[in-house]
Write a protein that holds these residues in place. Structure first.
Motif, PDB file in Angstrom:
ATOM      1  N   SER A   1     -21.023  61.806  -6.065  1.00 49.00           N
ATOM      2  CA  SER A   1     -22.360  61.553  -6.585  1.00 49.00           C
ATOM      3  C   SER A   1     -22.828  62.687  -7.478  1.00 49.00           C
ATOM      4  CB  SER A   1     -23.335  61.357  -5.420  1.00 49.00           C
ATOM      5  OG  SER A   1     -24.659  61.203  -5.889  1.00 49.00           O
ATOM      6  N   ILE A   2     -22.544  63.914  -7.058  1.00 48.21           N
ATOM      7  CA  ILE A   2     -22.898  65.074  -7.887  1.00 48.21           C
ATOM      8  C   ILE A   2     -22.101  65.051  -9.184  1.00 48.21           C
ATOM      9  CG2 ILE A   2     -22.844  67.601  -8.015  1.00 48.21           C
ATOM     10  CD1 ILE A   2     -23.277  67.615  -4.958  1.00 48.21           C
ATOM     11  N   ALA A   3     -20.797  64.752  -9.093  1.00 50.23           N
ATOM     12  CA  ALA A   3     -19.939  64.745 -10.275  1.00 50.23           C
ATOM     13  C   ALA A   3     -20.356  63.681 -11.277  1.00 50.23           C
ATOM     14  CB  ALA A   3     -18.483  64.539  -9.862  1.00 50.23           C
ATOM     15  N   SER A   4     -20.907  62.570 -10.794  1.00 46.75           N
ATOM     16  CA  SER A   4     -21.321  61.508 -11.710  1.00 46.75           C
ATOM     17  C   SER A   4     -22.471  61.954 -12.601  1.00 46.75           C
ATOM     18  CB  SER A   4     -21.719  60.253 -10.924  1.00 46.75           C
ATOM     19  OG  SER A   4     -22.903  60.478 -10.166  1.00 46.75           O
ATOM     20  N   ASP A   5     -23.276  62.884 -12.098  1.00 49.16           N
ATOM     21  CA  ASP A   5     -24.398  63.413 -12.882  1.00 49.16           C
ATOM     22  C   ASP A   5     -24.029  64.684 -13.637  1.00 49.16           C
ATOM     23  OD1 ASP A   5     -26.062  61.383 -11.902  1.00 49.16           O
ATOM     24  OD2 ASP A   5     -26.620  62.577 -10.149  1.00 49.16           O
ATOM     25  N   HIS A   6     -22.941  65.325 -13.227  1.00 46.29           N
ATOM     26  CA  HIS A   6     -22.546  66.608 -13.814  1.00 46.29           C
ATOM     27  C   HIS A   6     -21.054  66.563 -14.140  1.00 46.29           C
ATOM     28  CE1 HIS A   6     -26.402  68.455 -12.592  1.00 46.29           C
ATOM     29  NE2 HIS A   6     -26.262  67.747 -11.487  1.00 46.29           N
ATOM     30  N   PRO A   7     -20.704  66.100 -15.341  1.00 41.61           N
ATOM     31  CA  PRO A   7     -19.289  65.961 -15.708  1.00 41.61           C
ATOM     32  C   PRO A   7     -18.519  67.277 -15.706  1.00 41.61           C
ATOM     33  CG  PRO A   7     -20.703  64.742 -17.230  1.00 41.61           C
ATOM     34  CD  PRO A   7     -21.616  65.578 -16.382  1.00 41.61           C
ATOM     35  N   ASN A   8     -19.230  68.406 -15.717  1.00 43.13           N
ATOM     36  CA  ASN A   8     -18.499  69.683 -15.700  1.00 43.13           C
ATOM     37  C   ASN A   8     -18.040  70.086 -14.299  1.00 43.13           C
ATOM     38  OD1 ASN A   8     -21.321  70.130 -15.221  1.00 43.13           O
ATOM     39  ND2 ASN A   8     -21.055  72.321 -15.557  1.00 43.13           N
ATOM     40  N   LEU A   9     -18.327  69.265 -13.283  1.00 45.94           N
ATOM     41  CA  LEU A   9     -17.686  69.466 -11.982  1.00 45.94           C
ATOM     42  C   LEU A   9     -16.237  69.017 -12.139  1.00 45.94           C
ATOM     43  CD1 LEU A   9     -17.514  70.214  -9.063  1.00 45.94           C
ATOM     44  CD2 LEU A   9     -18.684  68.091  -8.453  1.00 45.94           C
ATOM     45  N   ALA A  10     -15.360  69.986 -12.381  1.00 48.43           N
ATOM     46  CA  ALA A  10     -14.004  69.689 -12.844  1.00 48.43           C
ATOM     47  C   ALA A  10     -13.000  69.508 -11.722  1.00 48.43           C
ATOM     48  CB  ALA A  10     -13.530  70.802 -13.781  1.00 48.43           C
ATOM     49  N   ALA A  11     -13.233  70.146 -10.577  1.00 49.24           N
ATOM     50  CA  ALA A  11     -12.263  70.100  -9.485  1.00 49.24           C
ATOM     51  C   ALA A  11     -12.931  70.592  -8.211  1.00 49.24           C
ATOM     52  CB  ALA A  11     -11.038  70.948  -9.802  1.00 49.24           C
ATOM     53  N   VAL A  12     -12.248  70.369  -7.091  1.00 49.87           N
ATOM     54  CA  VAL A  12     -12.715  70.831  -5.789  1.00 49.87           C
ATOM     55  C   VAL A  12     -11.592  71.631  -5.144  1.00 49.87           C
ATOM     56  CG1 VAL A  12     -13.619  70.162  -3.525  1.00 49.87           C
ATOM     57  CG2 VAL A  12     -14.161  68.774  -5.548  1.00 49.87           C
ATOM     58  N   LYS A  13     -11.932  72.814  -4.629  1.00 51.24           N
ATOM     59  CA  LYS A  13     -10.976  73.577  -3.830  1.00 51.24           C
ATOM     60  C   LYS A  13     -11.196  73.189  -2.376  1.00 51.24           C
ATOM     61  CE  LYS A  13      -9.318  78.174  -2.560  1.00 51.24           C
ATOM     62  NZ  LYS A  13      -9.477  79.641  -2.716  1.00 51.24           N
ATOM     63  N   VAL A  14     -10.210  72.541  -1.773  1.00 55.40           N
ATOM     64  CA  VAL A  14     -10.346  71.979  -0.433  1.00 55.40           C
ATOM     65  C   VAL A  14      -9.682  72.915   0.571  1.00 55.40           C
ATOM     66  CG1 VAL A  14      -9.862  70.012   1.050  1.00 55.40           C
ATOM     67  CG2 VAL A  14     -10.400  69.647  -1.374  1.00 55.40           C
ATOM     68  N   GLU A  15     -10.481  73.428   1.513  1.00 56.18           N
ATOM     69  CA  GLU A  15      -9.965  74.317   2.554  1.00 56.18           C
ATOM     70  C   GLU A  15     -10.352  73.815   3.940  1.00 56.18           C
ATOM     71  OE1 GLU A  15      -9.255  78.564   1.005  1.00 56.18           O
ATOM     72  OE2 GLU A  15     -11.393  78.192   0.683  1.00 56.18           O
ATOM     73  N   SER A  16     -10.516  72.503   4.065  1.00 56.48           N
ATOM     74  CA  SER A  16     -10.730  71.924   5.383  1.00 56.48           C
ATOM     75  C   SER A  16      -9.388  71.858   6.099  1.00 56.48           C
ATOM     76  CB  SER A  16     -11.338  70.525   5.263  1.00 56.48           C
ATOM     77  OG  SER A  16     -10.578  69.723   4.374  1.00 56.48           O
ATOM     78  N   THR A  17      -9.437  71.675   7.417  1.00 53.62           N
ATOM     79  CA  THR A  17      -8.193  71.609   8.182  1.00 53.62           C
ATOM     80  C   THR A  17      -8.189  70.328   9.026  1.00 53.62           C
ATOM     81  OG1 THR A  17      -9.254  73.000   9.870  1.00 53.62           O
ATOM     82  CG2 THR A  17      -7.842  74.102   8.301  1.00 53.62           C
ATOM     83  N   PRO A  18      -7.321  69.367   8.675  1.00 59.96           N
ATOM     84  CA  PRO A  18      -6.406  69.377   7.533  1.00 59.96           C
ATOM     85  C   PRO A  18      -7.125  68.968   6.248  1.00 59.96           C
ATOM     86  CG  PRO A  18      -6.123  67.362   8.761  1.00 59.96           C
ATOM     87  CD  PRO A  18      -7.131  68.176   9.533  1.00 59.96           C
ATOM     88  N   PRO A  19      -6.566  69.298   5.079  1.00 63.27           N
ATOM     89  CA  PRO A  19      -7.247  68.999   3.826  1.00 63.27           C
ATOM     90  C   PRO A  19      -6.923  67.633   3.236  1.00 63.27           C
ATOM     91  CG  PRO A  19      -5.335  70.354   3.410  1.00 63.27           C
ATOM     92  CD  PRO A  19      -5.399  70.176   4.898  1.00 63.27           C
ATOM     93  N   GLY A  20      -5.849  67.008   3.721  1.00 61.73           N
ATOM     94  CA  GLY A  20      -5.311  65.825   3.048  1.00 61.73           C
ATOM     95  C   GLY A  20      -6.286  64.679   2.888  1.00 61.73           C
ATOM     96  N   ALA A  21      -7.050  64.370   3.926  1.00 67.67           N
ATOM     97  CA  ALA A  21      -7.933  63.205   3.858  1.00 67.67           C
ATOM     98  C   ALA A  21      -8.980  63.364   2.763  1.00 67.67           C
ATOM     99  CB  ALA A  21      -8.604  62.996   5.214  1.00 67.67           C
TER     100      ALA A  21
END
Length: 302
Positions: A152-172
């Motif tokens: 939802s944030i990315a739809s309003d802000h196209p410069n949100l280019a990527a997410v660094k995922v550090e959840s455990t586990p991250p896959g989902a």
């Protein structure tokens, strides 16, 4: 921003003062491994132990070495809790020549989900169109964001280019972000413990520490070349060490600094107090790692 994107460590002199020239040496070494981006400052940089003027001086040293290069991106991280301060720091970094911002959402004293979203949106708006990588590290921060909220944030802000995922586990979360419209690419953090699964689920790279970047680059190149068995074999050899070191952030920072010292990349393994003091067994583990991987590290080329 793809592949291996190391988080740069900060060398300190034995008296805990910043070794600026040593940091420049670290930057030069890491850029020489063939990476296409680097990030500073992160948890691996001990960002929470740096004064504002030190962060600025180190940032400028980094940008001096990347600003004129078209083959590598400098990602400067913003972790400030106050939205106004985070906005100011992010804008200053972009004006100084950084290629992208890494944004860690606020987490001290439990800000509301609405306040976290407002903070993220404010930084995105302030630096647009500069790209932003949103860092999701719930184990370290307690901040909870789901794929729908991020999309939802990315739809309003196209410069949100990527997410660094550090959840455990991250896959989902990585897979869920890849299914959003538009799809959001992910880097996996956490020393790449779940790197193969993350790549299978759509991750575009990994953001580890920087003391043995060459091993991650080798893994990435094997994976990209389609030699999954060789890549998995390398990762499985690394796992016993990574699994132990990732029991705490301070532990892996101390271990990586000792590795860098043993390799001659820095002149002191000092971490700013309070820090984890490696015991004899942990020092032996570092030495075992270097005995196993030393020849491969010595023979690596960009």
């Amino acid at each position: 921003m793809r592949g291996v994107s190391p988080v740069l460590e900060v060398p300190f002199h034995p008296d805990e003062s910043v070794d600026l020239d040593g940091f420049s040496d670290v930057v030069a070494h890491v850029l020489g491994t063939g990476v296409t981006s680097v990030m500073f400052p992160g948890f691996a940089s001990e960002f929470h132990k740096l004064a504002d003027d030190e962060r600025r001086s180190l940032r400028d040293r980094l940008l001096d070495q990347t600003r004129a290069r078209t083959d590598v991106a400098a990602i400067v991280a913003v972790q400030d809790h106050a939205t106004a301060v985070a906005v100011r720091r992010a804008v200053e970094a972009v004006e100084a020549g950084t290629d992208a911002i890494n944004l860690l959402p606020p987490y001290l004293l439990g800000p509301s989900p609405a306040a976290v979203r407002a903070h993220v949106r404010a930084v995105l708006s302030a630096v647009a169109p500069a790209p932003v990588v949103l860092q999701y590290a719930p184990a370290q921060t307690g901040t909870s964001l789901d794929a729908g909220t991020i999309a939802s944030i990315a739809s309003d802000h196209p410069n949100l280019a990527a997410v660094k995922v550090e959840s455990t586990p991250p896959g989902a979360l990585i897979a869920a972000l890849a299914r959003t419209t538009p799809a959001l690419p992910s880097f996996v953090g956490y020393a790449g413990l779940q790197l193969p699964d993350a790549l299978r689920r759509g991750a575009i790279g990994v953001q580890p520490g920087c003391s043995f970047t060459e091993l991650y680059v080798r893994f990435w190149r094997l994976w990209q070349a389609g030699d999954e068995p060789a890549a998995l074999s390398l990762h499985q050899r690394m796992l016993p060490y990574l699994s132990y070191w990732m029991q705490s952030v301070e532990l892996i920072v101390a271990a990586e600094k000792l590795i860098s010292l043993r390799r001659g990349l820095i002149r002191s393994a000092t971490c700013r107090a309070p820090a984890h003091a490696l015991d004899d067994g942990e020092i032996q583990l570092v030495d075992a790692f270097l005995q196993e991987f030393g020849p491969e590290l010595a023979s690596s080329v960009a």
